[in-house]
Design a protein around this motif. Structure first.
Motif, PDB file in Angstrom:
ATOM      1  N   TRP A 179       0.730  -0.751  -0.296  1.00  0.00           N
ATOM      2  CA  TRP A 179      -0.097   0.279   0.126  1.00  0.00           C
ATOM      3  C   TRP A 179       0.629   1.245  -0.041  1.00  0.00           C
ATOM      4  CZ3 TRP A 179      -4.345   1.470  -1.331  1.00  0.00           C
ATOM      5  CH2 TRP A 179      -4.501   3.163  -1.032  1.00  0.00           C
ATOM      6  N   MET A 180       1.742   1.159   0.845  1.00  0.00           N
ATOM      7  CA  MET A 180       2.886   2.580   0.769  1.00  0.00           C
ATOM      8  C   MET A 180       3.462   2.930  -0.521  1.00  0.00           C
ATOM      9  SD  MET A 180       3.669   3.563   3.454  1.00  0.00           S
ATOM     10  CE  MET A 180       4.895   4.779   3.505  1.00  0.00           C
ATOM     11  N   ILE A 181       4.009   1.774  -0.709  1.00  0.00           N
ATOM     12  CA  ILE A 181       4.993   1.353  -2.540  1.00  0.00           C
ATOM     13  C   ILE A 181       3.563   2.759  -3.360  1.00  0.00           C
ATOM     14  CG2 ILE A 181       5.390   0.293  -4.672  1.00  0.00           C
ATOM     15  CD1 ILE A 181       6.720  -1.598  -2.512  1.00  0.00           C
ATOM     16  N   ARG A 182       1.994   1.914  -3.566  1.00  0.00           N
ATOM     17  CA  ARG A 182       0.965   2.386  -4.126  1.00  0.00           C
ATOM     18  C   ARG A 182       0.821   3.474  -4.378  1.00  0.00           C
ATOM     19  NH1 ARG A 182      -2.083  -1.593  -6.801  1.00  0.00           N
ATOM     20  NH2 ARG A 182      -1.889  -4.053  -7.279  1.00  0.00           N
ATOM     21  N   SER A 183       0.694   3.805  -2.679  1.00  0.00           N
ATOM     22  CA  SER A 183       0.539   5.220  -2.616  1.00  0.00           C
ATOM     23  C   SER A 183       1.321   6.217  -3.226  1.00  0.00           C
ATOM     24  CB  SER A 183      -0.373   5.229  -1.337  1.00  0.00           C
ATOM     25  OG  SER A 183       1.077   4.935  -0.108  1.00  0.00           O
ATOM     26  N   THR A 184       2.431   5.975  -2.045  1.00  0.00           N
ATOM     27  CA  THR A 184       3.633   7.334  -2.772  1.00  0.00           C
ATOM     28  C   THR A 184       3.497   7.179  -4.273  1.00  0.00           C
ATOM     29  OG1 THR A 184       4.816   6.527  -1.160  1.00  0.00           O
ATOM     30  CG2 THR A 184       6.162   6.896  -2.489  1.00  0.00           C
ATOM     31  N   ALA A 185       3.144   6.234  -5.421  1.00  0.00           N
ATOM     32  CA  ALA A 185       3.803   6.094  -6.984  1.00  0.00           C
ATOM     33  C   ALA A 185       2.100   6.922  -7.578  1.00  0.00           C
ATOM     34  CB  ALA A 185       3.911   4.673  -6.609  1.00  0.00           C
ATOM     35  N   LEU A 186       1.017   6.959  -6.369  1.00  0.00           N
ATOM     36  CA  LEU A 186       0.816   7.540  -7.641  1.00  0.00           C
ATOM     37  C   LEU A 186       0.524   9.166  -7.213  1.00  0.00           C
ATOM     38  CD1 LEU A 186      -2.823   7.173  -8.374  1.00  0.00           C
ATOM     39  CD2 LEU A 186      -3.829   6.784  -6.398  1.00  0.00           C
TER      40      LEU A 186
END
Length: 228
Positions: A179-186
């Motif tokens: 979730w951290m990876i997705r939200s940061t990238a987004l």
């Protein structure tokens, strides 16, 4: 003589206690303290939005708020705490606006409606965009603080959209690291897109910018467009 001095001190203390608990102008001490805090937040918000984090000093804030320096530490332990409070207040205001998004219809329409609200929120007062988007890139303390807030904010928006759309919950599943990876990238992609637009490097109409933001969400969020 000593007894008289002690009595005088007791009288002074009694007067001080009475003054701190007395209602003035219809306001209790707690009301006055809250009012001063609001004045400090408003002053700091204007300084941060106009001049960036470097413009937010204790002296500048109390001068803009027309308060004595001693009242600064009544509300905030440090300049950093004030900066974070200003950032979080603007973020909370935006999240409150997003509560009006309807998730009962088409998912893509709901995502688009979210970005229209965000666009309008920033266009109403461009200082908001500087506080939430630009300054966290320029100031180390705000960057660290914003990094901890992004997953929380993104999750809150996703939860709004997920109502009535189980595919959102499926696409945003996984462990906390995922979730951290997705939200940061987004968030990184969307912030970059908006700042390039406001800086004039992307010359498109506002509606096209919103369409592009929706495409980014679908691409990085792992959502499938089920429309024909």
């Amino acid at each position: 003589m000593w007894a008289d001095s002690v009595r005088l001190i007791e009288v002074w203390c009694s007067i001080a206690v009475m003054n701190t608990s007395k209602v003035w102008g219809g306001q209790s001490p707690q009301d006055r303290s809250s009012s001063r805090r609001e004045s400090l937040l408003s002053a700091a918000g204007a300084l941060l939005g106009d001049g960036g984090a470097v413009a937010v000093t204790m002296r500048a804030v109390v001068r803009a708020a027309q308060l004595s320096p001693r009242y600064f530490y009544e509300s905030f332990a440090s300049r950093e705490e004030l900066l974070f409070a200003v950032h979080d207040r603007v973020e909370d205001q935006l999240l409150q606006r997003l509560q009006s998004v309807s998730s009962s219809g088409d998912l893509r329409d709901a995502v688009r409606s979210s970005f229209e609200i965000i666009r309008d929120f920033f266009e109403e007062d461009p200082r908001r965009a500087r506080i939430l988007l630009r300054e966290p890139l320029a100031d180390d303390m705000l960057r660290s603080h914003s990094a901890t807030r992004i997953p929380i904010f993104t999750r809150a928006v996703i939860q709004l959209l997920a109502q009535g759309h189980p595919e959102v919950a499926e696409a945003t599943g996984g462990d906390e690291a995922d979730w951290m990876i997705r939200s940061t990238a987004l968030s990184g992609a969307l912030i970059s897109l908006y700042l390039e637009y406001t800086d004039g490097h992307i010359d498109v109409e506002p509606d096209r910018l919103v369409d592009a933001a929706v495409d980014v969400v679908y691409a990085l969020g792992g959502l499938r467009d089920t429309r024909p």
